[in-house]
Structures are given as structure tokens and as C-alpha cells.
Design an enzyme around this catalytic site. Structure first.
Site, PDB file in Angstrom:
ATOM      1  N   HIS A 155      40.675  42.180  47.216  1.00 52.97           N
ATOM      2  CA  HIS A 155      39.384  42.225  47.432  1.00 52.97           C
ATOM      3  C   HIS A 155      39.305  40.760  48.590  1.00 52.97           C
ATOM      4  O   HIS A 155      39.918  39.760  48.047  1.00 52.97           O
ATOM      5  CB  HIS A 155      38.460  42.029  46.155  1.00 52.97           C
ATOM      6  CG  HIS A 155      37.215  42.344  46.460  1.00 52.97           C
ATOM      7  ND1 HIS A 155      36.374  41.280  46.996  1.00 52.97           N
ATOM      8  CD2 HIS A 155      36.363  43.455  46.622  1.00 52.97           C
ATOM      9  CE1 HIS A 155      34.999  41.777  47.317  1.00 52.97           C
ATOM     10  NE2 HIS A 155      35.174  42.902  46.977  1.00 52.97           N
ATOM     11  N   ASP A 166      37.296  50.022  42.979  1.00 53.66           N
ATOM     12  CA  ASP A 166      37.562  51.370  43.230  1.00 53.66           C
ATOM     13  C   ASP A 166      38.538  51.893  42.622  1.00 53.66           C
ATOM     14  O   ASP A 166      39.097  53.272  42.692  1.00 53.66           O
ATOM     15  CB  ASP A 166      37.605  51.349  44.760  1.00 53.66           C
ATOM     16  CG  ASP A 166      36.642  51.430  45.664  1.00 53.66           C
ATOM     17  OD1 ASP A 166      36.643  50.486  46.662  1.00 53.66           O
ATOM     18  OD2 ASP A 166      35.644  52.078  45.634  1.00 53.66           O
TER      19      ASP A 166
HETATM   20  C1  SDX Z   1      35.491  47.743  48.419  1.00 49.54           C
HETATM   21  O1  SDX Z   1      33.926  43.567  50.567  1.00 49.54           O
HETATM   22  C2  SDX Z   1      33.236  44.105  49.248  1.00 49.54           C
HETATM   23  O2  SDX Z   1      32.602  43.663  48.418  1.00 49.54           O
HETATM   24  C3  SDX Z   1      33.790  45.587  49.235  1.00 49.54           C
HETATM   25  C4  SDX Z   1      33.505  46.266  47.967  1.00 49.54           C
HETATM   26  C5  SDX Z   1      32.048  46.430  47.581  1.00 49.54           C
HETATM   27  O3  SDX Z   1      31.428  46.537  46.773  1.00 49.54           O
HETATM   28  O4  SDX Z   1      31.083  46.445  48.740  1.00 49.54           O
HETATM   29  O5  SDX Z   1      33.922  45.520  46.741  1.00 49.54           O
HETATM   30  C6  SDX Z   1      34.097  47.395  48.049  1.00 49.54           C
HETATM   31  O6  SDX Z   1      35.557  47.842  49.627  1.00 49.54           O
HETATM   32  C7  SDX Z   1      36.534  47.280  47.676  1.00 49.54           C
HETATM   33  C8  SDX Z   1      38.014  47.147  48.430  1.00 49.54           C
HETATM   34  C9  SDX Z   1      38.543  48.443  48.406  1.00 49.54           C
HETATM   35  N1  SDX Z   1      39.854  48.860  49.346  1.00 49.54           N
HETATM   36  C10 SDX Z   1      40.985  48.610  48.652  1.00 49.54           C
HETATM   37  O7  SDX Z   1      41.179  48.856  47.606  1.00 49.54           O
HETATM   38  C11 SDX Z   1      41.996  48.957  50.005  1.00 49.54           C
HETATM   39  C12 SDX Z   1      43.225  48.381  49.611  1.00 49.54           C
HETATM   40  N2  SDX Z   1      42.978  46.569  49.423  1.00 49.54           N
HETATM   41  C13 SDX Z   1      43.152  46.193  50.919  1.00 49.54           C
HETATM   42  O8  SDX Z   1      43.311  46.857  52.044  1.00 49.54           O
HETATM   43  C14 SDX Z   1      42.619  44.626  51.011  1.00 49.54           C
HETATM   44  O9  SDX Z   1      43.036  44.048  49.856  1.00 49.54           O
HETATM   45  C15 SDX Z   1      40.990  44.432  51.362  1.00 49.54           C
HETATM   46  C16 SDX Z   1      40.731  45.158  52.495  1.00 49.54           C
HETATM   47  C17 SDX Z   1      40.560  44.994  50.151  1.00 49.54           C
HETATM   48  C18 SDX Z   1      40.854  43.045  51.539  1.00 49.54           C
HETATM   49  O10 SDX Z   1      41.561  42.825  52.712  1.00 49.54           O
HETATM   50  P1  SDX Z   1      41.509  41.023  53.284  1.00 49.54           P
HETATM   51  O11 SDX Z   1      40.808  40.351  52.305  1.00 49.54           O
HETATM   52  O12 SDX Z   1      41.281  41.306  54.728  1.00 49.54           O
HETATM   53  O13 SDX Z   1      42.872  40.547  52.872  1.00 49.54           O
HETATM   54  P2  SDX Z   1      44.293  40.864  53.870  1.00 49.54           P
HETATM   55  O14 SDX Z   1      44.142  42.356  54.301  1.00 49.54           O
HETATM   56  O15 SDX Z   1      44.264  39.751  54.741  1.00 49.54           O
HETATM   57  O16 SDX Z   1      45.481  40.615  52.843  1.00 49.54           O
HETATM   58  C19 SDX Z   1      45.905  39.365  52.368  1.00 49.54           C
HETATM   59  C20 SDX Z   1      47.085  39.623  52.060  1.00 49.54           C
HETATM   60  C21 SDX Z   1      48.145  40.118  53.272  1.00 49.54           C
HETATM   61  O17 SDX Z   1      49.389  39.856  52.957  1.00 49.54           O
HETATM   62  P3  SDX Z   1      50.009  38.709  54.271  1.00 49.54           P
HETATM   63  O18 SDX Z   1      49.795  39.383  55.606  1.00 49.54           O
HETATM   64  O19 SDX Z   1      48.997  37.556  53.866  1.00 49.54           O
HETATM   65  O20 SDX Z   1      51.398  38.454  53.711  1.00 49.54           O
HETATM   66  O21 SDX Z   1      47.470  40.425  51.066  1.00 49.54           O
HETATM   67  C22 SDX Z   1      48.152  41.573  51.235  1.00 49.54           C
HETATM   68  C23 SDX Z   1      47.947  41.865  52.770  1.00 49.54           C
HETATM   69  O22 SDX Z   1      49.166  42.373  53.099  1.00 49.54           O
HETATM   70  N3  SDX Z   1      47.210  42.835  50.573  1.00 49.54           N
HETATM   71  C24 SDX Z   1      47.914  43.741  50.109  1.00 49.54           C
HETATM   72  C25 SDX Z   1      46.942  44.392  49.450  1.00 49.54           C
HETATM   73  N4  SDX Z   1      45.634  43.943  49.813  1.00 49.54           N
HETATM   74  C26 SDX Z   1      45.934  42.866  50.439  1.00 49.54           C
HETATM   75  N5  SDX Z   1      48.984  44.046  49.862  1.00 49.54           N
HETATM   76  C27 SDX Z   1      49.438  45.314  49.307  1.00 49.54           C
HETATM   77  N6  SDX Z   1      48.515  46.016  48.981  1.00 49.54           N
HETATM   78  C28 SDX Z   1      47.072  45.741  48.860  1.00 49.54           C
HETATM   79  N7  SDX Z   1      46.219  46.435  48.536  1.00 49.54           N
END
Ligand code: SDX
Length: 431
Positions: free
Chosen positions: A315, A372
Site C-alpha cells: 500500500h 483487497d
Molecule cells: C487499493 O491508495 C489507496 O488508499 C488505495 C486503496 C483505497 O482504499 O482506495 O487502499 C485501495 O488500491 C489497495 C491496493 C490494491 N492493489 C494491490 O493490491 C496491487 C498490488 N500492490 C502493489 O501494486 C503496490 O503495493 C501498490 C500499488 C498498492 C502500491 O504501490 P506503490 O506505493 O507505488 O509502491 P511501489 O510500486 O513503488 O513498490 C515499492 C516496492 C517496489 O520494490 P522496489 O522497486 O522498491 O525494489 O515494493 C515492491 C515494488 O516492487 N512491491 C511489491 C508489491 N507491492 C510493492 N512487490 C511484490 N508484490 C507486491 N504486491
């Protein structure tokens, strides 16, 4: 201990001062850069707005480090146990919880709008059944604009009741078309909510519109409306998430509420945002159907070269447990147990969560289950098809979107129009 009210910084030997803005909690502080370009010629660069506050809002607050969520100051854990979704909607829209009289008239106003023009039914008939439910919901929400003339909406505030009443009807139409049920007109039933207040019983009627079958009295295990009430409340608002910021941007250009919410629905559809609840179940089914080797999938999620991510984890704001995920997990366990179903997907989800939470990669990056991760398990148990999970998310998020649209208008905030760093061609001529 609050910070000072000014930040000093030097650029090329010149000293600049910028004011500091504080939130209700003084650890929420921001450097006000509204004069930065004028004073220094610089803009800031912050892809994804990870470090950028785009507004001041009093609707909800997330403490990502502590894993706390407040709606108008009330902790989500209290709201979920003491309020109905309609009371929560009133709170988000008006800033305070309703008294009995206010709740009754709020519910009554929603009832007044709980039908849709027969023209919409005609349009609906033309929509191909294979069209994704989120696309249908977004399109029909925008089309509602055509049926919201001044005779329908005497006062601006009626528009909120209009949408609260109609979105569930559009969602139910979508579901019934999808599963081949005849389109059923809502008939209002009054029961008391958990505060013993008589209200429209929004959630019960929502389920009835989805699942009732002609010529059969509608019966439903009470665990289902109770679970859905909780899910709607948990999804109701969440600060400046992508879809809410989308709605605020449209409000800043004075787009009407219906088209703003239609845009919010489209933003929510994204699989990294609200679409994740569908992607989580598809991921868990994939893991199960490919032999249940959780470790293999965790390695894939850690592999930078592999686009696979563990859906339902991580998140932008929560660097601790998403408080909503903890509640949803308990609701999921209760629903599965009370319905007497054994759900291998729930068992796999719990096993996956346990393993991931011990995995250094996820711990270092503070990736916890988000809302989710478990919600799809409940929707599935209710009989909601996977591609309608995000529609259910939208039904919950509606009051939050409307509250932010309203706040934007009341605060008369400037048009949302960010700058960019241009990296294209220098000026050139066509030969
Ligand atoms: C919702 O914003 C809100 O409040 C949203 C929400 C709401 O109520 O409206 O809470 C609802 O959208 C919840 C999120 C649902 N999405 C997912 O579950 C999809 C999987 N999660 C990721 O795509 C990610 O964690 C996000 C999109 C939720 C957050 O992405 P960020 O904050 O942009 O973080 P990032 O992509 O920059 O990741 C930081 C690091 C990265 O590694 P590095 O490049 O630093 O080495 O963490 C890793 C990412 O690769 N990472 C993950 C991961 N999520 C982040 N690695 C593996 N699996 C994951 N799920």
C-alpha cells in the site's frame, strides 16, 4: 513537538524561505511550495505524488505507520461496530453522525430516488453482456446525467441522494443481466439497523435487488447483509487514493457530480487499485490450480524481472497492517463458517499471508495485506461474480467520492493542473 513554521534552503547561493503547513496532527507537515516557481524558477518533481499533498481535507485520515484510519475523526474500528453504512455516508458527507431524526430524513430522501427512468432500461438492454461490469457502471452513471434534470433534482444536495439510491440499482441491473435474471424493481423494506434506528435498510435492499427471484419470497442468511454492511463501510473513504483524487480533479473544473463519479469508477477499475480484489482471487485460484506451491509464487513476486506482483499486498500509505484488512479477514472467516462452506481459497489466503509476513523481502518493504486481499473471498461467498467485486468496492466508495467532490467545491480550490518536466524534442521545423 511541532516543527518550525518556515523552512530555509539555498539554491546557487541564494537563501529562500517557504512556509510550513501543519495538519491536525503536527507530524503531518508540508512545505507550501505554491510560490516556489515564482521565487526560484524551480518546480518539484514527484512521480505518483508519493511526497505531494494536493489539498487540505477533513474527511478521512490515515496514519500509515500506526495502521490507523479515521472517518471525520472516528476510528474505523468504532464506526464498523456502531454505525450503519447510511450513517457512515451521512457522516462523510456532513461531518457529523446523524441523530435519529436526521437519519430518518436522510434515509427517506434516498428512498425517494430509488427508481430509474425506463429509458435507462432501454439503454441497458443494448449493452453487450460481455462488457465488464465496471465499464457498464461508469457509462450508466454518466448517462444518468441525462435523466437528472432540474425537475428531478430540486436542490443541489438532492444529487447525493440521487446517486446513493441509483448506483445500487445500476449495479443490480448489471448483475441480473450477467446471470440472466429478469430485471427486478426495488421494493423498500424497513428494518432497524444496529443502533435500532429505522432506516432505509440500504444493504438489505441492495442484496434483494441483486438476488431476489420473481414469485419467490426473498430470504437471506443475516450473515450476508451484515458482512456487506461492513464491507461498504470499510470501503467508504480513504483520503487521496487514485479514484478519489480523480473525482476531486473533475470537481476542480466544475464537472458535475455524476460525470465526476463516473470517472472515479473508471479509475477504481485499475487492477493496481480497486481492480485488485478481482486480481487477488484470480491469483489465488492460479496458485491453487498450479499445485499450491506458495513459495514459487513468492519468488516470482520478488523477482524484479518478473512483472508478477502479489495482489492484495502493499500500500502506498500503510507501512503497517491496513486496519481494514484485519477486519475483512475476521468477516471472511465468520461468513465462511456461518454459511458452512469450506473455501480452499480462504485457507490458501491465510497460509499465504502467514508465509509472506515472515518473508524478509516483504518485511523490509513493509508490504502487508491490504483491503483487497480478503474482500473477494466474502463477495464470492455471497455469490457475487469475480468481475463484479470492484463494482461492490465502488458502491462502498461512493459516499467518500461525493464528500470529496463537495469539499472541493465548498473550498473553491483551484483547477488541478500539474506541471511537467519536458524531455521531448527542442523546437524544430517541418521541412
Ligand atoms: C487499493 O491508495 C489507496 O488508499 C488505495 C486503496 C483505497 O482504499 O482506495 O487502499 C485501495 O488500491 C489497495 C491496493 C490494491 N492493489 C494491490 O493490491 C496491487 C498490488 N500492490 C502493489 O501494486 C503496490 O503495493 C501498490 C500499488 C498498492 C502500491 O504501490 P506503490 O506505493 O507505488 O509502491 P511501489 O510500486 O513503488 O513498490 C515499492 C516496492 C517496489 O520494490 P522496489 O522497486 O522498491 O525494489 O515494493 C515492491 C515494488 O516492487 N512491491 C511489491 C508489491 N507491492 C510493492 N512487490 C511484490 N508484490 C507486491 N504486491
Amino acid at each position: 513537538m511541532c516543527f518550525s513554521n518556515i523552512v530555509n534552503f539555498d539554491i546557487n547561493g541564494c537563501n529562500y524561505k517557504l512556509p510550513v503547513v501543519y495538519g491536525t496532527y503536527c507530524y503531518e507537515k508540508a512545505i507550501n511550495i505554491s510560490q516556489l516557481r515564482e521565487n526560484t524558477g524551480f518546480i518539484t518533481f514527484d512521480p505518483g505524488f508519493k511526497n505531494t499533498g494536493i489539498t487540505k481535507s477533513s474527511i478521512s485520515f490515515i496514519d500509515g505507520e500506526k495502521g490507523e484510519l479515521l472517518y471525520r475523526g472516528y476510528p474505523i474500528e468504532q464506526i464498523i461496530n456502531k454505525c450503519s453504512f447510511i450513517e457512515t455516508s451521512y457522516l462523510l458527507l456532513n461531518g457529523e453522525l446523524p441523530n435519529t431524526g436526521q437519519l430518518k430524513s436522510f434515509s427517506k430522501r434516498i428512498e425517494e430516488f430509488n427508481s430509474i427512468s425506463k429509458e435507462i432500461y432501454k439503454i441497458f438492454d443494448k449493452i453487450p453482456a460481455f462488457y465488464h461490469p465496471m465499464g457498464i457502471l461508469s457509462s450508466l452513471t454518466c448517462i444518468l446525467t441525462a435523466f437528472t434534470d432540474s425537475s428531478t433534482i430540486q436542490e443541489e444536495k438532492d444529487i447525493y441522494f440521487h446517486l446513493l439510491a441509483k448506483l445500487p440499482i445500476l449495479a443490480a441491473l448489471t448483475y441480473r443481466k450477467k446471470v440472466g435474471l429478469p430485471i427486478h424493481y426495488v421494493d423498500v423494506e424497513k428494518t432497524t439497523n444496529n443502533n435500532n434506528n429505522l432506516d432505509y435498510n440500504y444493504t438489505y435492499n441492495l442484496l434483494k435487488m441483486f438476488f431476489s427471484v420473481p414469485k419467490k419470497s426473498y430470504q437471506i442468511n443475516p450473515v450476508i447483509p451484515d458482512a456487506l454492511e461492513k464491507l461498504l463501510i470499510l470501503h467508504a473513504d480513504h483520503e487521496q487514493n487514485c479514484s478519489t483524487t480523480t473525482v476531486r480533479l473533475l470537481s476542480s473544473v466544475h464537472a458535475n457530480l455524476l460525470s465526476s463519479v463516473s470517472a472515479g469508477i473508471s479509475a477504481l477499475w485499475g487492477r493496481l487499485h480497486g481492480g485488485a480484489n478481482q486480481a487477488v482471487i484470480e491469483m489465488l485460484e492460479n496458485i491453487l490450480n498450479s499445485g499450491g506451491n506458495i513459495k514459487k509464487w513468492i519468488e516470482k513476486a520478488k523477482d524484479k524481472k518478473d512483472p508478477f506482483r502479489l495482489m492484495g499486498f502493499g500500500h502506498r500509505i500503510y507501512k503497517n497492517f491496513d486496519p481494514r484488512a484485519k477486519i475483512v479477514k475476521k468477516v471472511a472467516e465468520n461468513v465462511i463458517q456461518k454459511l458452512g462452506i469450506s473455501d480452499p481459497i480462504l485457507e490458501l489466503a491465510k497460509e499465504l499471508e502467514e508465509i509472506v509476513l515472515k518473508e524478509p523481502y516483504f518485511m523490509e518493504k513493509k508490504l502487508y495485506p491490504n483491503i483487497d486481499f480478503y474482500s473477494g473471498i466474502i463477495y464470492q461467498a455471497m455469490g457475487i461474480p469475480k468481475d463484479m467485486f470492484t463494482v461492490m468496492f465502488a458502491l462502498g466508495r461512493l459516499p467518500g467520492w461525493m464528500a470529496h467532490w463537495k469539499e472541493m467545491r465548498l473550498n473553491r480550490e483551484p483547477i488541478g493542473r500539474p506541471r511537467q518536466i519536458y524531455i521531448g524534442y527542442k523546437k524544430r521545423n517541418i521541412h
